[in-house]
Design a protein around this motif. Sequence first.
Motif, PDB file in Angstrom:
ATOM      1  N   HIS A 120     -16.977 -13.216 -12.600  1.00  0.00           N
ATOM      2  CA  HIS A 120     -17.730 -13.851 -11.516  1.00  0.00           C
ATOM      3  C   HIS A 120     -16.783 -14.451 -10.488  1.00  0.00           C
ATOM      4  N   SER A 121     -15.721 -13.718 -10.180  1.00  0.00           N
ATOM      5  CA  SER A 121     -14.726 -14.218  -9.231  1.00  0.00           C
ATOM      6  C   SER A 121     -14.120 -13.041  -8.484  1.00  0.00           C
ATOM      7  N   ALA A 122     -13.445 -13.353  -7.375  1.00  0.00           N
ATOM      8  CA  ALA A 122     -12.796 -12.305  -6.592  1.00  0.00           C
ATOM      9  C   ALA A 122     -11.662 -11.663  -7.387  1.00  0.00           C
ATOM     10  N   PHE A 123     -11.462 -10.346  -7.185  1.00  0.00           N
ATOM     11  CA  PHE A 123     -10.432  -9.616  -7.914  1.00  0.00           C
ATOM     12  C   PHE A 123      -9.167  -9.494  -7.070  1.00  0.00           C
ATOM     13  N   ASP A 124      -8.699 -10.615  -6.537  1.00  0.00           N
ATOM     14  CA  ASP A 124      -7.416 -10.618  -5.856  1.00  0.00           C
ATOM     15  C   ASP A 124      -6.448 -11.488  -6.645  1.00  0.00           C
ATOM     16  N   ALA A 125      -5.167 -11.231  -6.457  1.00  0.00           N
ATOM     17  CA  ALA A 125      -4.144 -11.948  -7.214  1.00  0.00           C
ATOM     18  C   ALA A 125      -2.997 -12.319  -6.285  1.00  0.00           C
ATOM     19  N   PHE A 126      -2.253 -13.344  -6.684  1.00  0.00           N
ATOM     20  CA  PHE A 126      -1.099 -13.754  -5.909  1.00  0.00           C
ATOM     21  C   PHE A 126      -0.021 -12.665  -5.937  1.00  0.00           C
ATOM     22  N   THR A 127       0.769 -12.631  -4.874  1.00  0.00           N
ATOM     23  CA  THR A 127       1.920 -11.727  -4.804  1.00  0.00           C
ATOM     24  C   THR A 127       3.198 -12.573  -4.841  1.00  0.00           C
ATOM     25  N   GLU A 128       4.329 -11.927  -4.597  1.00  0.00           N
ATOM     26  CA  GLU A 128       5.599 -12.655  -4.607  1.00  0.00           C
ATOM     27  C   GLU A 128       5.882 -13.369  -3.282  1.00  0.00           C
ATOM     28  N   ASP A 129       5.122 -13.070  -2.239  1.00  0.00           N
ATOM     29  CA  ASP A 129       5.336 -13.678  -0.927  1.00  0.00           C
ATOM     30  C   ASP A 129       4.574 -15.002  -0.859  1.00  0.00           C
ATOM     31  N   ILE A 130       5.301 -16.107  -0.722  1.00  0.00           N
ATOM     32  CA  ILE A 130       4.668 -17.431  -0.752  1.00  0.00           C
ATOM     33  C   ILE A 130       3.716 -17.636   0.421  1.00  0.00           C
ATOM     34  N   ASN A 131       4.028 -17.060   1.586  1.00  0.00           N
ATOM     35  CA  ASN A 131       3.147 -17.223   2.740  1.00  0.00           C
ATOM     36  C   ASN A 131       1.820 -16.509   2.537  1.00  0.00           C
ATOM     37  N   LYS A 132       1.866 -15.320   1.929  1.00  0.00           N
ATOM     38  CA  LYS A 132       0.624 -14.621   1.607  1.00  0.00           C
ATOM     39  C   LYS A 132      -0.204 -15.428   0.612  1.00  0.00           C
ATOM     40  N   ASN A 133       0.462 -16.012  -0.369  1.00  0.00           N
ATOM     41  CA  ASN A 133      -0.255 -16.780  -1.391  1.00  0.00           C
ATOM     42  C   ASN A 133      -0.940 -18.008  -0.783  1.00  0.00           C
ATOM     43  N   ILE A 134      -0.232 -18.702   0.108  1.00  0.00           N
ATOM     44  CA  ILE A 134      -0.848 -19.857   0.768  1.00  0.00           C
ATOM     45  C   ILE A 134      -2.007 -19.407   1.650  1.00  0.00           C
ATOM     46  N   GLY A 135      -1.838 -18.241   2.291  1.00  0.00           N
ATOM     47  CA  GLY A 135      -2.925 -17.698   3.103  1.00  0.00           C
ATOM     48  C   GLY A 135      -4.163 -17.386   2.285  1.00  0.00           C
ATOM     49  N   LEU A 136      -3.973 -16.871   1.067  1.00  0.00           N
ATOM     50  CA  LEU A 136      -5.117 -16.603   0.190  1.00  0.00           C
ATOM     51  C   LEU A 136      -5.878 -17.890  -0.121  1.00  0.00           C
TER      52      LEU A 136
END
Length: 450
Positions: A128-144
């Motif tokens: 019951h949650s989105a199927f996205d995951a963090f990557t190695e890029d910290i800026n992308k992770n903060i954007g998520l």
Amino acid sequence: MQPKDENILHNIEKRLYERFVKSSDFMCKNVVIGSGRFRAYFLETLVDLPETMSAMNYTSAEHNDHSEPDKPEPIVNDSPKSLDELSNDLLQGKLVLFNMDGLLTVIEPKQPQISRPISIPNSENPLHSAFDAFTEDINKNIGLLRKKILTDQLIVETRYAGVQSTKKLAIIYLEGVSQKKVIQAIREKLDQNQDKELTTVRDLTNILGHPRISMTPSYVPSELPGETVQNLLNGKVVIMIDQFSFAFAFPAIITDLWSTTLDVSYPYLFQWFLRTIRAVAALIALTLPGLYVVFNSVNQELLRIQLAVSVAKSREGVPYPSIIEMLLVMLLLEMVIEATIRLPKNIGPTITMIGGVLLGQAIVQAKLVSNLLIIILVASAIANFALSNYMNSINVRLYKYVVMFSSALFGIWGLEAAMIWIIFYYASLNHCSVPYLSFSVKEKGKTPDE
């Protein structure tokens, strides 16, 4: 750009070149931007120079009427820089430019595609949650995180750690939800120990002043942005590290053993049912091996006569005491678990399942262990992995050995003493100024999410 003394600038340029010249991916090239000529220093593995020059010349032509022709755009930082600062800029994938007039500037260039795109989680199974995951890029992770929690109360503070290898990290929290003492404790430790190297998660816990030897994790890792958002809403402070595809929520508390943040997706009745199952699983995983030893070796009188006879028959012909029998099989189980993790995903589960079945059948037929022990072991292993995350399952795997040895020495009283010791040990833990036996880390006046 800032005018600098020409001799000082040439000296910095020379020392910068000498510092990186041994690296084969370090480049020094003459480039033309607008009508100006520059010497560009960069790491070609982190900078796409043709794309950068194309974009900069296009920008220079577009703004020809408003900017001097010899100034490259965009300028990231036009303040005077030391040699160490320029070295860090190069290592972070920036473009350093010098010209003959004693001018220095640092550019944010186009970068090659060396980071993987956002993908589905590999180590967690979201429901019951989105199927996205963090990557190695910290800026992308903060954007998520920014996309999932639209509020100006989300605060992101950037820090750097390390001297030989500088690592970027971010402290993320919700203002007014996270406790100020937790935020302050993390800030102070990071500022005091910013010269310590940060290459592993253990380095991070050492920087934060957590015990080197601890049987309980002080953080909750997650690769799911949705779960990290719930951790923020629950008052935790999240630390992200560049080139790590996990977010680390501080501090861990006792409820993390049996509750996951994504439980809030279920109706209340389902949520409490699942959390009760996990809490019972933790108790079973801790006590079941110890109870087997107690009922077989020390306090057989605690069993009803029919059950005692059945247990005795199951161990008929087994040459070892129950504690040795249990240790032997538990060691094999630990090796099976580690093999499952280390082997490639396409063959690991199959090999370990077949190996476990064949080994279990053979070891029983050889009368090295009893049938009942196999049942106990499987039940304990299943209960162990019913817990909320892998870190907590390792935690319980360690504790059950304490319970088992205490039970072998002192029987049922030893088992009770071991459980009391575990409670006292939990009560002694204090992570980021928060007792481990807390049921919430939210700021006072806030109610914890169910």
